[in-house]
Design a protein around this motif. Structure first.
Motif, PDB file in Angstrom:
ATOM      1  N   ASP A   1      45.349   6.458  -5.779  1.00 52.24           N
ATOM      2  CA  ASP A   1      44.321   5.892  -4.915  1.00 52.24           C
ATOM      3  C   ASP A   1      43.585   7.049  -4.254  1.00 52.24           C
ATOM      4  O   ASP A   1      44.211   7.949  -3.704  1.00 52.24           O
ATOM      5  CB  ASP A   1      44.950   4.992  -3.856  1.00 52.24           C
ATOM      6  CG  ASP A   1      45.588   3.784  -4.496  1.00 52.24           C
ATOM      7  OD1 ASP A   1      44.879   2.811  -4.740  1.00 52.24           O
ATOM      8  OD2 ASP A   1      46.806   3.831  -4.782  1.00 52.24           O
TER       9      ASP A   1
ATOM     10  N   TRP B   1      46.333   9.004  -2.213  1.00 51.57           N
ATOM     11  CA  TRP B   1      47.591   8.321  -1.955  1.00 51.57           C
ATOM     12  C   TRP B   1      48.335   8.158  -3.269  1.00 51.57           C
ATOM     13  O   TRP B   1      47.774   7.700  -4.268  1.00 51.57           O
ATOM     14  CB  TRP B   1      47.323   6.940  -1.328  1.00 51.57           C
ATOM     15  CG  TRP B   1      48.546   6.089  -1.254  1.00 51.57           C
ATOM     16  CD1 TRP B   1      48.894   5.090  -2.121  1.00 51.57           C
ATOM     17  CD2 TRP B   1      49.587   6.158  -0.275  1.00 51.57           C
ATOM     18  NE1 TRP B   1      50.096   4.548  -1.730  1.00 51.57           N
ATOM     19  CE2 TRP B   1      50.537   5.179  -0.607  1.00 51.57           C
ATOM     20  CE3 TRP B   1      49.800   6.962   0.857  1.00 51.57           C
ATOM     21  CZ2 TRP B   1      51.695   4.971   0.160  1.00 51.57           C
ATOM     22  CZ3 TRP B   1      50.951   6.751   1.609  1.00 51.57           C
ATOM     23  CH2 TRP B   1      51.874   5.770   1.256  1.00 51.57           C
TER      24      TRP B   1
ATOM     25  N   ASP C   1      51.764   6.335  -4.815  1.00 48.59           N
ATOM     26  CA  ASP C   1      52.906   5.460  -4.568  1.00 48.59           C
ATOM     27  C   ASP C   1      54.191   6.214  -4.851  1.00 48.59           C
ATOM     28  O   ASP C   1      54.182   7.224  -5.556  1.00 48.59           O
ATOM     29  CB  ASP C   1      52.845   4.221  -5.484  1.00 48.59           C
ATOM     30  CG  ASP C   1      51.770   3.235  -5.042  1.00 48.59           C
ATOM     31  OD1 ASP C   1      51.497   3.135  -3.832  1.00 48.59           O
ATOM     32  OD2 ASP C   1      51.196   2.561  -5.922  1.00 48.59           O
TER      33      ASP C   1
ATOM     34  N   GLU D   1      55.267   8.468  -8.047  1.00 48.63           N
ATOM     35  CA  GLU D   1      54.136   8.937  -8.847  1.00 48.63           C
ATOM     36  C   GLU D   1      53.989  10.458  -8.843  1.00 48.63           C
ATOM     37  O   GLU D   1      53.531  11.034  -9.823  1.00 48.63           O
ATOM     38  CB  GLU D   1      52.835   8.264  -8.382  1.00 48.63           C
ATOM     39  CG  GLU D   1      52.820   6.796  -8.734  1.00 48.63           C
ATOM     40  CD  GLU D   1      51.548   6.076  -8.320  1.00 48.63           C
ATOM     41  OE1 GLU D   1      51.278   5.038  -8.924  1.00 48.63           O
ATOM     42  OE2 GLU D   1      50.850   6.527  -7.383  1.00 48.63           O
TER      43      GLU D   1
ATOM     44  N   CYS E   1      51.097   4.579   7.126  1.00 41.29           N
ATOM     45  CA  CYS E   1      51.253   4.203   5.721  1.00 41.29           C
ATOM     46  C   CYS E   1      50.314   3.037   5.398  1.00 41.29           C
ATOM     47  O   CYS E   1      50.296   2.043   6.121  1.00 41.29           O
ATOM     48  CB  CYS E   1      52.707   3.812   5.475  1.00 41.29           C
ATOM     49  SG  CYS E   1      52.987   3.058   3.869  1.00 41.29           S
TER      50      CYS E   1
ATOM     51  N   ILE F   1      50.590   0.887   3.205  1.00 40.85           N
ATOM     52  CA  ILE F   1      51.325  -0.290   2.730  1.00 40.85           C
ATOM     53  C   ILE F   1      52.039  -1.009   3.877  1.00 40.85           C
ATOM     54  O   ILE F   1      51.867  -2.198   4.079  1.00 40.85           O
ATOM     55  CB  ILE F   1      52.304   0.097   1.597  1.00 40.85           C
ATOM     56  CG1 ILE F   1      51.488   0.550   0.375  1.00 40.85           C
ATOM     57  CG2 ILE F   1      53.222  -1.080   1.223  1.00 40.85           C
ATOM     58  CD1 ILE F   1      52.289   1.087  -0.775  1.00 40.85           C
TER      59      ILE F   1
ATOM     60  N   CYS G   1      55.675   8.246   3.784  1.00 40.53           N
ATOM     61  CA  CYS G   1      56.165   7.034   4.450  1.00 40.53           C
ATOM     62  C   CYS G   1      57.685   7.112   4.575  1.00 40.53           C
ATOM     63  O   CYS G   1      58.378   7.419   3.607  1.00 40.53           O
ATOM     64  CB  CYS G   1      55.780   5.793   3.646  1.00 40.53           C
ATOM     65  SG  CYS G   1      56.561   4.304   4.300  1.00 40.53           S
TER      66      CYS G   1
ATOM     67  N   HIS H   1      57.250   4.311   0.723  1.00 39.41           N
ATOM     68  CA  HIS H   1      56.184   3.655  -0.032  1.00 39.41           C
ATOM     69  C   HIS H   1      55.338   4.660  -0.791  1.00 39.41           C
ATOM     70  O   HIS H   1      54.715   4.300  -1.801  1.00 39.41           O
ATOM     71  CB  HIS H   1      55.285   2.841   0.908  1.00 39.41           C
ATOM     72  CG  HIS H   1      55.977   1.644   1.459  1.00 39.41           C
ATOM     73  ND1 HIS H   1      56.160   1.430   2.794  1.00 39.41           N
ATOM     74  CD2 HIS H   1      56.563   0.609   0.818  1.00 39.41           C
ATOM     75  CE1 HIS H   1      56.827   0.300   2.963  1.00 39.41           C
ATOM     76  NE2 HIS H   1      57.086  -0.210   1.782  1.00 39.41           N
ATOM     77  N   GLY H   2      55.286   5.880  -0.303  1.00 38.60           N
ATOM     78  CA  GLY H   2      54.475   6.858  -1.006  1.00 38.60           C
ATOM     79  C   GLY H   2      54.121   8.052  -0.140  1.00 38.60           C
ATOM     80  O   GLY H   2      54.665   8.240   0.947  1.00 38.60           O
TER      81      GLY H   2
END
Ligand SMILES: [Zn+2]
Ligand SMILES: [Zn+2]
Length: 132
Positions: A22, A31, A33, A36, A67, A69, A90, A94-95
């Protein structure tokens, strides 16, 4: 998903090496996740060692972001290579958030198998010149 820095600015999804990232057009942040970054770096022992070297940095005065998310404050992670980079991660896994240029800095830190491929793709995509 909205950019954690620009708030109500939706990020665009880009595909990099079969990994969806993202990207915020406005602040140029990225960003990833959970998992990744590992996919981008490749699954060598070097990558594992590199990721294990990340330490949380509680004393920095750098502004924390939330975050995108779970909307909880992320923690600052200090990555030390040929320079120091602070990324936001996070706490609930979450990432990871990279401010403009930080992902390139991190990819450029190690002699990773697919570093050049990923860096080239990333820079092509973002319309930047490759910096080595
Ligand atoms: Zn942004
Ligand atoms: Zn989260």
């Amino acid at each position: 998903m909205d950019c954690p820095v620009c708030k109500n600015e939706p990020m665009i999804v880009l595909e990099l090496n079969e990994v969806e990232i993202d990207y915020c057009l406005s602040c140029k942040g990225i960003w990833l996740d959970a998992g990744e970054l590992e996919l981008l770096l490749g699954s060598s022992t070097e990558t594992v060692e590199f990721l294990n070297s990340f330490t949380s940095d509680d004393i920095t005065k750098e502004k924390t972001h939330k975050c995108p998310i779970c909307n909880k404050k992320m923690e600052k992670i200090l990555v030390i290579g040929n320079r120091k980079v602070r990324i936001d991660k996070c706490k609930y896994n979450h990432g990871i958030w990279f401010d403009s240029g930080e992902l390139e800095d991190i990819l450029g830190m190690r002699k990773l198998d697919n570093k050049n491929k990923v860096l080239t793709l990333l820079n092509d995509m973002l319309g930047k010149k490759i910096k080595e």
